[in-house]
Scaffold this motif. Structure first.
Motif: not given
Lengths: 310, 528
Positions: A155, A160, A255-256, A258, A264, B50, B234-238
């Protein structure tokens, strides 16, 4: 187009404010705040004014090129949107172009081959992808190509643990783009395939094509110099319309995966009833659709000499 | 001259080369196959659902920033996973006998990340500002004024006695802000909210919008420099994607809510550590006692017999959420009355009670018809469905109304237009939180329940400061709640948090009681 924009702004403003819930109640969370807190925040954000006053203030800001402050971010809407929009455009434009190319190429190929096993196989495959829910396909691709085969990242847009710069950064982003772009492309190309194929088949039955073939012209030349230009017109229309949705259309994929895009952001803005941010995004979407329709008409007239605008 | 075709081919070759370069360099990075790095050189990657809108911790409710703020800011006192108040920048505090004056003694060696010393001026500014500008917890901090007695001593005077004051001061929205940066500015729009200067174990380094926030170890941290060199949020919504990120090594800690059904499988994985963190929350039915038949205590009691709480916990939450046995979360153990128990599941007893109270079944077998208003965040719709099924068995017909959270809040919290509501909520950090749920004018008292006996006890609990005395009061409240049934708890709340096994001394396992909820200052990475 100006009238369209004005009506759109007014309608959007009304609809957003009619939705139940208001941003101050929501930003206070489910641990409901004191009445003083609510009053303070409502006053700070100008939400205690009557609706027509709020509308006038907003329009006044717009006329000065100011989209206002986002209620949830407490930053200018233009800054918030600007930080997210390029990631979305990168994703959606790449996917739109790829979908167009793949769809048209396959559609043309199938039309040229005529009825047969190839056409059947391609039709089945494209129907499958067209019917697939995009978030399910996205997760499937992650499981297959990232978790199982370890070929691509899971994702996000960048690695990072390392901070790449320059060419390595571009390569890193491109590497992270593969799965999300593939997902978007796979669900979009079936439309271009169907329309491209149908349009090409129609053109290939035209009399002038028969004439050209009868003169002994090479089939490839017939196809690419004469047939394609005419067959591609409906596809151009669809492509132009789909570009209008390029800003918000990738929300599920973002969303899936990221992916740090605006889809989003829009969803979160809806949930938090961030009126100013939502208005900013809606105006941008509306304007981009209007502009895209205009450009499509122009492109159409360039491709089709029968149409000329005065 | 190059024809158009071959230049396109070259373009494709260049693009492929770029992709491959990125692929190879990403592949060969330590991330995908972590080697044995000492903690100092390690980048701890934490995924959250979020992205914060900004990092301002006090002005408005900012849940998304809370975990990050705990690593870059400090408070006067803080709270650990056992919900005990522990020292933070104040190493000691005293309370006057009238319960109105709190004196906090600050460490004298704390510096802001820009080098300016941290003093009582910062504390005074922050506390006064929370009150003056209606910060998110202003309603919970009845501060009359805060003054600096000297450079490292602060006196806080309350408007009235409030035993819950320290608990709220230690918990949320009370991070001390740098006066030299915020004074005279609008704290909602001050640029420090984007790139903060703080006193915490990590200093802010960068924010890539939409993607990540990077923090570096603060070598001058007053409690001792952290072990890990760098932390990236880190931001991963799912949540499914976030889990894959953890399994594939891109992240080390997954603070997203892991799909509950996956938890048993994850527990068997030796590369992972799964911890079920129990929070002082309850999922409960809130009856609107202003309407019939919810106004009848016999009806409410019958409901408590009719709901199969074990079945709900098992089916709706895969057994992850604990079954509620009493009227207050046992996690706050000093105030929990284990003898004030909810009745055991017995549909026959429920039917007896209903018949005796005059709710006889009609020709269709229906004794009463009510609606149940629930918001659409999982697992609440599932819980509601199971409750509906349970109540149908005893002749109560339930009409489920499922709404998005904001519409729900409007309907239940503002309009009070409901028969039964299903909700959850944080009942900590102090049992005084009960005031908000069943006390007069309580902001979460959606049913507007009121029992003068309970009100009197709750008010007394706010005034006393001795914990043993307060415990006795709140235990009594729970006994009365069993009699009154103002709410019907169903389950508690446990959330599975998953991390890689090589991450040690996490706030929720290994460093419990030493640091607050998401403070990663003690984390170490073992070789792997």
């Amino acid at each position: 187009m100006v009238v369209t924009v004005v009506v759109v702004v007014g309608l959007n403003f009304l609809i957003i404010h009619i939705a139940p819930g208001n941003p101050v109640d929501i930003m206070s969370g489910t641990q409901a705040p004191s009445p003083q807190q609510v009053a303070y925040l409502e006053h700070y954000y100008g939400l205690d004014q009557p609706l027509y006053v709020q509308f006038w203030r907003y329009v006044d800001g717009l006329l000065h090129g100011n989209f206002g402050m986002s209620i949830s971010f407490d930053q200018p809407v233009s800054a918030v949107v600007g930080a997210h929009i390029w990631a979305t455009l990168l994703l959606t434009l790449a996917a739109a172009i790829l979908a167009l190319i793949i769809g048209v190429v396959l559609g043309t190929y199938a039309a040229a081959r005529g009825e047969g096993r190839v056409d059947l196989a391609l039709s089945i495959v494209t129907y499958l992808f067209y019917a697939m829910p995009v978030f399910w396909l996205g997760l499937l691709l992650i499981l297959a190509f990232s978790s199982w085969l370890h070929l691509f990242p899971t994702s996000g847009m960048t690695n990072l643990r390392e901070s790449y710069t320059g060419l390595a950064y571009i390569g890193d982003v491109a590497y992270h783009m593969v799965l999300p772009v593939a997902t978007l492309t796979l669900v979009q190309f079936p439309i271009y395939y169907r329309i491209g194929k149908a349009s090409m088949m129609e053109v290939l039955h035209e009399d002038y094509i028969t004439t050209l073939t009868a003169t002994g012209m090479h089939p490839n030349r017939v196809m690419f110099k004469y047939a394609l230009k005419n067959a591609i017109l409906p596809t151009v229309t669809i492509f132009g319309l789909s570009l209008g949705y390029v800003i918000t259309g990738a929300a599920l994929v973002e969303i899936v995966f990221g992916w740090p895009g605006i889809g989003q952001l829009t969803l979160n803005a809806v949930f938090s009833r961030d009126y100013t941010l939502l208005m900013g995004i809606y105006i941008m979407t509306s304007v981009s659709i209007a502009v895209m329709i205009l450009l499509t008409d122009v492109a159409y007239s360039l491709l089709d000499p029968r149409i000329r605008y005065s | 001259m190059l024809s158009p075709m071959s230049s396109a081919r070259r373009g494709i070759l260049v693009a492929s080369a770029l992709v491959l370069t990125g692929a190879v360099s990403a592949w060969s990075s330590p991330a995908t196959h972590p080697a044995s790095n000492p903690s100092a050189a390690y980048t701890l990657v934490v995924s959250a659902q979020t992205e914060p809108t900004n990092l301002q911790p006090d002005a408005k409710v900012n849940d998304a920033a809370y975990a990050i703020d705990q690593n870059i800011y400090n408070k006067l006192v803080t709270i650990d996973y056992h919900y005990n108040v522990v020292p933070d920048t104040a190493y000691k505090w005293t309370v006057s006998s009238n319960g109105l004056n709190y004196t906090f003694y600050l460490h004298n060696n704390i510096k802001w990340s820009d080098g300016v010393p941290y003093t009582s001026a910062d504390v005074v500014w922050t506390l006064n500002h929370i009150v003056k500008d209606q910060g998110s917890v202003a309603a919970n901090l009845p501060i009359a004024k805060a003054t600096a007695l000297n450079t490292y001593t602060v006196r806080v005077t309350l408007k009235h006695r409030d035993a819950a004051f320290l608990g709220f001061l230690s918990w949320y929205g009370t991070f001390i802000l740098p006066k030299h940066i915020y004074a005279g500015t609008n704290w909602l729009t001050n640029p420090n909210n984007e790139h903060p200067v703080g006193t915490g174990p990590f200093t802010f380094q960068s924010w890539t919008k939409g993607q990540s926030i990077t923090l570096m170890a603060n070598k001058n941290y007053f409690k001792g420099a952290p072990q890990v060199g760098k932390v990236v949020f880190t931001f991963v919504p799912d949540s499914s994607t976030a889990l894959q990120d953890l399994l594939n090594g891109s992240t080390d800690i997954d603070t997203n809510s892991v799909p509950y059904t996956q938890v048993p499988g994850l527990r068997k994985n030796p590369k992972l550590q799964v911890k079920l963190i129990t929070y002082p929350d309850y999922a409960y039915i809130d009856p609107n006692v202003q309407k019939k038949p919810m106004s009848d205590v016999k009806f409410r009691t019958a409901l408590s017999y009719a709901i199969d709480r074990s079945q709900v916990a098992e089916k709706a939450t895969s057994g992850i959420w604990p079954v509620a046995e009493g009227m207050y979360p046992p996690v706050i153990s000093w105030a929990y009355n284990k003898n004030a128990r909810l009745p055991a599941y017995s549909p026959s007893k429920a039917e007896q009670l209903l018949t005796a109270a005059g709710y006889k079944p009609n020709a269709q077998g229906v004794r009463a018809s009510v609606n149940l208003v629930v918001f659409n965040s999982p697992p609440f719709p599932d819980i509601a469905t199971l409750v509906k099924d349970n109540l149908a068995k005893v002749g109560i017909n339930v009409n489920l109304v499922e709404l998005d959270i904001n519409t729900w809040t409007q309907r239940v919290g503002t309009d009070h237009d409901f028969d039964l509501a299903l909700l959850s909520g944080f009942q900590g950090p102090d049992p005084d939180a009960l005031m908000g749920r069943i006390g007069p004018g309580g902001t979460e008292n959606n049913g507007r329940f009121d029992d003068p006996r309970i009100d009197k006890l709750l008010l007394k609990g706010e005034e006393l400061t001795d914990r043993a005395q307060r415990a006795a009061i709140y235990k009594q409240v729970q006994s009365l709640m069993i009699q009154d049934m103002p709410i019907i708890p169903i389950t508690g709340d446990s959330e599975p948090t998953v991390a890689a096994s090589y991450v040690q001394n996490l706030p929720w396992t290994g460093a419990e009681g030493k640091v607050t909820f998401d403070d990663f200052s003690l984390v170490t990475i073992s070789p792997h």
